[in-house]
Design a protein around this motif. Sequence first.
Motif, PDB file in Angstrom:
ATOM      1  N   GLU A   1       0.421  -1.119  -0.007  1.00 15.02           N
ATOM      2  CA  GLU A   1      -0.033  -0.085  -0.221  1.00 15.02           C
ATOM      3  C   GLU A   1       0.885   1.479   0.116  1.00 15.02           C
ATOM      4  N   SER A   2       2.137   1.187  -0.358  1.00 12.90           N
ATOM      5  CA  SER A   2       2.632   2.883  -0.156  1.00 12.90           C
ATOM      6  C   SER A   2       4.110   1.957  -0.778  1.00 12.90           C
ATOM      7  N   ASP A   3       4.257   3.477  -1.702  1.00  9.89           N
ATOM      8  CA  ASP A   3       5.277   3.660  -2.634  1.00  9.89           C
ATOM      9  C   ASP A   3       6.351   4.533  -1.802  1.00  9.89           C
ATOM     10  N   VAL A   4       6.857   4.159  -0.262  1.00 10.64           N
ATOM     11  CA  VAL A   4       7.431   5.128   0.616  1.00 10.64           C
ATOM     12  C   VAL A   4       9.033   4.410   0.049  1.00 10.64           C
ATOM     13  N   PRO A   5       9.858   5.255  -0.309  1.00  9.38           N
ATOM     14  CA  PRO A   5      11.218   5.120  -0.276  1.00  9.38           C
ATOM     15  C   PRO A   5      11.896   4.535   0.308  1.00  9.38           C
ATOM     16  N   VAL A   6      12.664   3.067  -0.239  1.00  5.86           N
ATOM     17  CA  VAL A   6      12.820   2.100   1.224  1.00  5.86           C
ATOM     18  C   VAL A   6      15.087   2.005   0.641  1.00  5.86           C
ATOM     19  N   LEU A   7      15.318   1.790   1.415  1.00  2.00           N
ATOM     20  CA  LEU A   7      16.000   1.400   1.649  1.00  2.00           C
ATOM     21  C   LEU A   7      16.942   0.784   2.325  1.00  2.00           C
ATOM     22  N   ILE A   8      17.612  -0.604   1.783  1.00  2.00           N
ATOM     23  CA  ILE A   8      17.845  -1.497   2.021  1.00  2.00           C
ATOM     24  C   ILE A   8      19.533  -1.300   2.694  1.00  2.00           C
ATOM     25  N   LEU A   9      20.093  -2.253   4.217  1.00  2.00           N
ATOM     26  CA  LEU A   9      20.880  -2.253   4.793  1.00  2.00           C
ATOM     27  C   LEU A   9      21.268  -3.618   4.869  1.00  2.00           C
ATOM     28  N   THR A  10      22.331  -4.310   4.776  1.00  2.00           N
ATOM     29  CA  THR A  10      22.358  -5.377   4.726  1.00  2.00           C
ATOM     30  C   THR A  10      24.172  -5.791   4.819  1.00  2.00           C
ATOM     31  N   ALA A  11      24.222  -7.217   5.419  1.00  2.00           N
ATOM     32  CA  ALA A  11      25.648  -7.740   6.282  1.00  2.00           C
ATOM     33  C   ALA A  11      25.348  -8.473   5.035  1.00  2.00           C
ATOM     34  N   ARG A  12      24.647  -9.266   4.356  1.00  2.00           N
ATOM     35  CA  ARG A  12      24.216 -10.031   4.191  1.00  2.00           C
ATOM     36  C   ARG A  12      25.370  -9.340   2.386  1.00  2.00           C
ATOM     37  N   ASN A  13      26.674  -9.366   2.318  1.00  2.00           N
ATOM     38  CA  ASN A  13      26.214  -8.784   1.317  1.00  2.00           C
ATOM     39  C   ASN A  13      26.457 -10.087  -0.249  1.00  2.00           C
ATOM     40  N   THR A  14      25.889 -10.774  -0.573  1.00  2.00           N
ATOM     41  CA  THR A  14      25.199 -12.284  -1.336  1.00  2.00           C
ATOM     42  C   THR A  14      24.423 -10.883  -3.238  1.00  2.00           C
ATOM     43  N   GLU A  15      24.739 -11.318  -3.781  1.00  4.58           N
ATOM     44  CA  GLU A  15      23.736 -10.722  -5.580  1.00  4.58           C
ATOM     45  C   GLU A  15      22.200 -10.720  -5.073  1.00  4.58           C
ATOM     46  N   TYR A  16      22.190 -12.380  -4.130  1.00 10.48           N
ATOM     47  CA  TYR A  16      20.941 -12.724  -4.350  1.00 10.48           C
ATOM     48  C   TYR A  16      19.766 -11.678  -3.496  1.00 10.48           C
ATOM     49  N   ASP A  17      20.746 -11.304  -2.276  1.00  6.80           N
ATOM     50  CA  ASP A  17      20.098 -10.750  -0.910  1.00  6.80           C
ATOM     51  C   ASP A  17      19.433  -9.092  -2.419  1.00  6.80           C
ATOM     52  N   GLU A  18      20.494  -8.105  -2.788  1.00  3.18           N
ATOM     53  CA  GLU A  18      20.381  -7.144  -3.577  1.00  3.18           C
ATOM     54  C   GLU A  18      19.348  -7.661  -4.694  1.00  3.18           C
ATOM     55  N   LEU A  19      19.465  -8.092  -5.377  1.00  2.00           N
ATOM     56  CA  LEU A  19      18.571  -8.482  -6.361  1.00  2.00           C
ATOM     57  C   LEU A  19      16.851  -9.139  -5.918  1.00  2.00           C
TER      58      LEU A  19
ATOM     59  N   ILE B   1      22.446  -0.803   0.516  1.00  2.09           N
ATOM     60  CA  ILE B   1      24.144  -0.099   1.551  1.00  2.09           C
ATOM     61  C   ILE B   1      24.222  -1.764   1.611  1.00  2.09           C
ATOM     62  N   THR B   2      25.352  -1.686   1.789  1.00  4.53           N
ATOM     63  CA  THR B   2      26.497  -2.630   2.252  1.00  4.53           C
ATOM     64  C   THR B   2      26.930  -2.531   3.823  1.00  4.53           C
ATOM     65  N   LYS B   3      26.705  -3.029   4.658  1.00  8.49           N
ATOM     66  CA  LYS B   3      27.894  -3.120   5.637  1.00  8.49           C
ATOM     67  C   LYS B   3      28.653  -3.409   5.868  1.00  8.49           C
ATOM     68  N   PRO B   4      29.545  -3.199   5.811  1.00  8.14           N
ATOM     69  CA  PRO B   4      29.704  -2.223   6.566  1.00  8.14           C
ATOM     70  C   PRO B   4      30.037  -0.562   6.425  1.00  8.14           C
ATOM     71  N   PHE B   5      29.139   0.352   5.978  1.00 10.22           N
ATOM     72  CA  PHE B   5      29.035   1.320   4.886  1.00 10.22           C
ATOM     73  C   PHE B   5      29.680   2.415   5.586  1.00 10.22           C
ATOM     74  N   SER B   6      30.179   3.956   4.767  1.00 12.46           N
ATOM     75  CA  SER B   6      30.778   4.808   5.764  1.00 12.46           C
ATOM     76  C   SER B   6      29.795   5.819   5.517  1.00 12.46           C
ATOM     77  N   PRO B   7      29.517   6.354   6.805  1.00 10.21           N
ATOM     78  CA  PRO B   7      28.194   7.008   7.339  1.00 10.21           C
ATOM     79  C   PRO B   7      28.041   8.519   5.838  1.00 10.21           C
ATOM     80  N   LYS B   8      28.723   8.743   5.283  1.00 10.95           N
ATOM     81  CA  LYS B   8      29.272   9.846   3.755  1.00 10.95           C
ATOM     82  C   LYS B   8      28.264   9.284   2.915  1.00 10.95           C
ATOM     83  N   GLU B   9      28.341   8.084   2.658  1.00  8.65           N
ATOM     84  CA  GLU B   9      28.535   6.637   1.415  1.00  8.65           C
ATOM     85  C   GLU B   9      26.711   7.130   1.965  1.00  8.65           C
ATOM     86  N   LEU B  10      26.283   6.731   3.531  1.00  8.76           N
ATOM     87  CA  LEU B  10      24.291   6.678   3.354  1.00  8.76           C
ATOM     88  C   LEU B  10      24.153   7.787   3.312  1.00  8.76           C
ATOM     89  N   VAL B  11      24.730   8.863   4.393  1.00 10.49           N
ATOM     90  CA  VAL B  11      23.700  11.061   4.138  1.00 10.49           C
ATOM     91  C   VAL B  11      23.846  10.887   2.352  1.00 10.49           C
TER      92      VAL B  11
END
Length: 145
Positions: free
Chosen positions: A71-89, A100-110
Amino acid sequence: MLNKILIVEDEPALRNLLKTCLVKEGYQVLEAKDGQEALDIFYEENISLVILDIMLPKLDGFEVLRTLRLESDVPVLILTARNTEYDELQGLRLGADDYITKPFSPKELVARVRAVLRRYSPKPGSEKIHIGKALLIDPACREVC
Ligand code: CA
């Protein structure tokens, strides 16, 4: 209007880090520590963007995203430690806007948060105006097509 960002992350240290980065940038921040709490807060508040961890108690991030997208088109930014292509897709397939995959830099996040929000908030006067079926006024090219 101030952008309200919902951070969904079960690790308190990481949640605090995210919050600190975003508050410093002038965003208003709400926090959820599991998937169910994320949905509860989302339905109560007027959220501009969701930062969503995948590995969460109760409902995982994919479940939360699937539910939000019903019911919503709100923008969603996924944060994941599991750095696999499957997760991203999988995340993008379910309707995430970026990840964004963890670990991330605060600058990149912002930077990513800004980019996603920019994409979702049209500049005043730049919206194309539809009149009836045939007419389209595009202020950018000052033309009626
Ligand atoms: Ca987690």
